[in-house]
Enzyme design. Structure first.
Site, PDB file in Angstrom:
ATOM      1  CD  GLU A   1      11.381  13.317  10.240  1.00 39.25           C
ATOM      2  OE1 GLU A   1      10.195  13.055  10.433  1.00 39.25           O
ATOM      3  OE2 GLU A   1      12.186  12.507   9.750  1.00 39.25           O
TER       4      GLU A   1
ATOM      5  CE  LYS B   1      -1.758   2.693   2.853  1.00 43.09           C
ATOM      6  NZ  LYS B   1      -1.525   3.871   1.999  1.00 43.09           N
TER       7      LYS B   1
ATOM      8  N   GLY C   1       7.275   5.253   7.743  1.00 41.05           N
ATOM      9  CA  GLY C   1       6.518   6.503   7.725  1.00 41.05           C
ATOM     10  C   GLY C   1       6.817   7.299   8.975  1.00 41.05           C
ATOM     11  CB  SER C   2       5.134  10.194  10.433  1.00 46.09           C
ATOM     12  OG  SER C   2       3.824   9.685  10.562  1.00 46.09           O
ATOM     13  CB  THR C   3       7.458   8.946  15.130  1.00 51.52           C
ATOM     14  OG1 THR C   3       8.810   8.727  14.674  1.00 51.52           O
ATOM     15  CG2 THR C   3       7.353   8.415  16.553  1.00 51.52           C
ATOM     16  CB  ALA C   4       2.349  10.702  14.444  1.00 44.78           C
ATOM     17  CB  THR C   5       1.498   7.007  10.772  1.00 51.71           C
ATOM     18  OG1 THR C   5       1.184   8.342  10.413  1.00 51.71           O
ATOM     19  CG2 THR C   5       0.485   6.078  10.135  1.00 51.71           C
ATOM     20  N   GLY C   6       3.335   5.437  12.925  1.00 49.62           N
ATOM     21  CA  GLY C   6       3.936   4.175  13.378  1.00 49.62           C
ATOM     22  C   GLY C   6       3.377   3.721  14.722  1.00 49.62           C
TER      23      GLY C   6
ATOM     24  CB  CYS D   1      14.086   8.501   7.363  1.00 46.50           C
ATOM     25  SG  CYS D   1      15.047   7.247   6.494  1.00 46.50           S
TER      26      CYS D   1
ATOM     27  CD  GLU E   1      13.556   0.750   9.372  1.00 45.54           C
ATOM     28  OE1 GLU E   1      14.080   1.788   9.837  1.00 45.54           O
ATOM     29  OE2 GLU E   1      14.090  -0.355   9.444  1.00 45.54           O
TER      30      GLU E   1
HETATM   31  P1  NAD Z   1       2.897   8.844   7.113  1.00 49.18           P
HETATM   32  O1  NAD Z   1       3.103   8.207   8.414  1.00 49.18           O
HETATM   33  O2  NAD Z   1       1.963   9.983   7.005  1.00 49.18           O
HETATM   34  O3  NAD Z   1       2.360   7.778   6.032  1.00 49.18           O
HETATM   35  C1  NAD Z   1       3.046   6.582   5.742  1.00 49.18           C
HETATM   36  C2  NAD Z   1       2.059   5.555   5.219  1.00 49.18           C
HETATM   37  O4  NAD Z   1       1.146   5.191   6.259  1.00 49.18           O
HETATM   38  C3  NAD Z   1       1.193   6.016   4.065  1.00 49.18           C
HETATM   39  O5  NAD Z   1       1.111   4.958   3.112  1.00 49.18           O
HETATM   40  C4  NAD Z   1      -0.158   6.261   4.707  1.00 49.18           C
HETATM   41  O6  NAD Z   1      -1.243   6.137   3.821  1.00 49.18           O
HETATM   42  C5  NAD Z   1      -0.190   5.177   5.756  1.00 49.18           C
HETATM   43  N1  NAD Z   1      -1.116   5.393   6.877  1.00 49.18           N
HETATM   44  C6  NAD Z   1      -1.729   6.531   7.266  1.00 49.18           C
HETATM   45  N2  NAD Z   1      -2.472   6.316   8.378  1.00 49.18           N
HETATM   46  C7  NAD Z   1      -2.311   5.011   8.699  1.00 49.18           C
HETATM   47  C8  NAD Z   1      -2.781   4.184   9.767  1.00 49.18           C
HETATM   48  N3  NAD Z   1      -3.572   4.669  10.730  1.00 49.18           N
HETATM   49  N4  NAD Z   1      -2.399   2.890   9.794  1.00 49.18           N
HETATM   50  C9  NAD Z   1      -1.579   2.393   8.850  1.00 49.18           C
HETATM   51  N5  NAD Z   1      -1.087   3.128   7.829  1.00 49.18           N
HETATM   52  C10 NAD Z   1      -1.447   4.420   7.750  1.00 49.18           C
HETATM   53  O7  NAD Z   1       4.365   9.204   6.621  1.00 49.18           O
HETATM   54  P2  NAD Z   1       4.796  10.121   5.395  1.00 49.18           P
HETATM   55  O8  NAD Z   1       4.468  11.534   5.774  1.00 49.18           O
HETATM   56  O9  NAD Z   1       4.251   9.527   4.139  1.00 49.18           O
HETATM   57  O10 NAD Z   1       6.392   9.911   5.370  1.00 49.18           O
HETATM   58  C11 NAD Z   1       7.313  10.756   5.996  1.00 49.18           C
HETATM   59  C12 NAD Z   1       7.854  10.157   7.262  1.00 49.18           C
HETATM   60  O11 NAD Z   1       8.431   8.882   6.991  1.00 49.18           O
HETATM   61  C13 NAD Z   1       8.958  10.955   7.916  1.00 49.18           C
HETATM   62  O12 NAD Z   1       8.766  11.047   9.311  1.00 49.18           O
HETATM   63  C14 NAD Z   1      10.224  10.147   7.640  1.00 49.18           C
HETATM   64  O13 NAD Z   1      11.277  10.368   8.541  1.00 49.18           O
HETATM   65  C15 NAD Z   1       9.687   8.777   7.669  1.00 49.18           C
HETATM   66  N6  NAD Z   1      10.582   7.860   6.951  1.00 49.18           N
HETATM   67  C16 NAD Z   1      11.310   6.948   7.674  1.00 49.18           C
HETATM   68  C17 NAD Z   1      12.201   6.102   7.040  1.00 49.18           C
HETATM   69  C18 NAD Z   1      13.006   5.081   7.806  1.00 49.18           C
HETATM   70  O14 NAD Z   1      13.511   4.163   7.207  1.00 49.18           O
HETATM   71  N7  NAD Z   1      13.122   5.194   9.111  1.00 49.18           N
HETATM   72  C19 NAD Z   1      12.353   6.175   5.660  1.00 49.18           C
HETATM   73  C20 NAD Z   1      11.603   7.116   4.955  1.00 49.18           C
HETATM   74  C21 NAD Z   1      10.707   7.950   5.622  1.00 49.18           C
END
Ligand code: NAD
Length: 471
Positions: free
Chosen positions: A371, A168, A219-224, A275, A241
């Site tokens: 960040e 996804k 993705g972001s820490t908040a969504t993680g 990231c 990640e």
């Molecule tokens: P995000 O968390 O907004 O979205 C990431 C993904 O999660 C998207 O596909 C989104 O549709 C999905 N999503 C949204 N809500 C969800 C939920 N409740 N449950 C499951 N999935 C959901 O992140 P972003 O803004 O797309 O990416 C930027 C962030 O990613 C930055 O914080 C960056 O540091 C981080 N990042 C980390 C790494 C790493 O390897 N550590 C690599 C690249 C980016």
């Protein structure tokens, strides 16, 4: 225009509806993306579940050979993928090509990896062996900054070890994943890889789906955190990640201008949307002015434009929400510090922010603490090495970081004291598929890449056997 479709159970399908994908260099739509509803999500997970037993039983050499074929097909279409990546993500074409070729190398690296069973004990007729078995259906949820390679970091190890997948992508960069789905449709048995697209509605449902065994999330820490909470119900495996706020610590024995040039690249590649980009730089007070001046000179020389234009060094911010976030951080930094270059969004369509160097901020400024994920670098000065290490570590994030020094042993000693998953010495952004990558603290859980990354897609399976004694 290419008709993008989702891949479900070996079929390329339209969505139940569709949405626009914007080019961030123009803020105008350039393609339509199919959108899945919940029944399509269920169909994708069900297809992956049906495909799992057959795929898991396929000999590993055969699975790996198919992963290598995916790499070959991706390489053969690299120019097409790079161009689409630039259109949807914004990065300059040469950086897009670098991501595509990195993806090819990642798939090949995983195709070459194996986990051998381990004998843990062989004594007195007792043989204990550890095998690694696949988990089942893996949901790979990816962000918009590296939409291609972050899929491959998951897909390579998941497929080689015998799992099936639902991918996804992020809503603003779905198209390269869909194009890769077309290659999967040609190469893999039906259901082994499925792709679904959403506008942020389906991630939670996918992560919580009872037939998903593992969620591989970037993705972001908040969504993680939400993903982890959702996965708790089924005690699903997760790898997270997440975000970072990587510090670069410059030591006092360097040529400040030489190191400034390297730090600039580590902060501004992909318009800072990495990231592990350098997100704050700490420089000895005696070198501070020279270091800041060199950074500002480099920033002023940048060519900020559409990534599809030859010669562009900095493309747009990927989406409006991130653009607004970076602009708000700039507004605050303008009040608190000194802006040496850039500092204002460009007055043109698209989400352009020129590379910006900010000095004289204190550690509490949001640009230092948060960040920024954009081409804006705060540069801070320090006097004492112990103090600067404490300042670098004073973060809930713990992803990466870098130390820069002529005396390699001393720089390495400092690196050992930085509380993050990776610390580079005299380099930055050096990530490849054979070296494990993982975040400390709130930057992640579990990890990707390397042999450890392969293990993350498996379950230990212990066979503990003794012979039956004679009756
Ligand atoms: P995000 O968390 O907004 O979205 C990431 C993904 O999660 C998207 O596909 C989104 O549709 C999905 N999503 C949204 N809500 C969800 C939920 N409740 N449950 C499951 N999935 C959901 O992140 P972003 O803004 O797309 O990416 C930027 C962030 O990613 C930055 O914080 C960056 O540091 C981080 N990042 C980390 C790494 C790493 O390897 N550590 C690599 C690249 C980016």
């Amino acid at each position: 225009m290419h008709a993008f479709r989702m891949l479900i159970d070996g079929q390329l399908l339209d969505g139940s509806s569709s949405f626009d994908v914007l080019n961030p260099a123009t803020a105008e739509p350039f393609a339509r993306c199919p959108k899945a509803d919940e029944s399509m999500l269920d169909a994708a997970v069900a297809a992956a579940k049906r495909a799992f037993p057959g795929w898991a039983a396929t000999p590993i050499d055969q699975r790996a050979a198919l992963v290598a074929t995916l790499a070959d097909r991706l390489e053969a279409r690299a120019a097409e993928f790079a161009s689409l990546l630039t259109s949807e993500q914004g990065k300059p074409l040469d950086q897009a090509m670098y991501e595509i070729m990195g993806s090819v190398f990642t798939l090949r690296a995983f195709a070459a990896m194996r986990i051998a069973p381990r004998t843990l004990r062989e004594a007195g007729g007792n043989v204990v062996t550890e095998h690694r078995t696949p988990l089942g259906v893996v949901a790979a949820i990816t962000p918009w900054n590296f939409p291609v390679i972050l899929v491959m970091n998951k897909l390579g190890p998941a497929l080689v070890t015998g799992n099936t997948m639902v991918l996804k992508p992020a809503p603003t960069t779905p198209l390269t994943t869909l194009l890769f789905g077309e290659i999967c449709a040609e190469v893999l048995p039906a259901g082994v890889v499925n792709t679904i697209c959403d506008q942020n509605e389906l991630g939670a449902k996918l992560a919580g789906h009872p037939d998903v065994a593992k969620v591989a999330f970037t993705g972001s820490t908040a969504t993680g955190k939400k993903v982890m909470a959702t996965a708790a119900d089924g005690v699903k495996r997760v790898t997270l990640e997440l975000g970072g706020n990587d510090a670069a610590i410059v030591l006092d024995d360097v040529d400040p201008r030489q190191v400034a040039r390297k730090v600039y690249g580590g902060a501004m590649a992909n318009a800072g949307q990495i990231c592990v980009a350098i997100k704050r730089a700490y420089v000895p007070a005696a070198l501070y002015d020279d270091f800041c001046d060199e950074l500002a000179t480099l920033a002023k020389a940048a060519i900020v434009d559409d990534g599809a234009r030859q010669g562009t060094t900095i493309g747009p911010i990927q989406n409006k929400m991130q653009f607004d976030k970076v602009k708000a951080l700039l507004d605050d930094a303008r009040e608190r510090g000194t802006i040496l270059s850039g500092g204002e969004a460009l007055d043109r369509p698209g989400y352009f922010i020129p590379p910006t160097i900010v000095r004289d901020l204190d550690d509490e400024a949001p640009l230092v603490r948060e960040e920024q994920f954009g081409p804006v670098l705060p540069v801070l000065s320090y006097q004492d090495i112990d103090d600067v290490i404490a300042r670098a570590n004073a973060s809930d994030y713990g992803l990466g970081g870098s130390v820069w020094g002529k005396d390699l042993a001393r720089a390495t000693d400092v690196a050992r004291r930085i509380d993050t998953g990776t610390v580079w010495v005299n380099q930055v952004l050096a990530i490849d598929a054979t070296i494990p990558f993982r975040g400390a603290k709130q930057s992640g859980l579990g990890g990707e890449l390397g042999e450890a990354g392969l293990h993350e897609y498996t379950q230990a399976h212990i066979i503990n056997a003794v012979a039956l004694e004679d009756a």
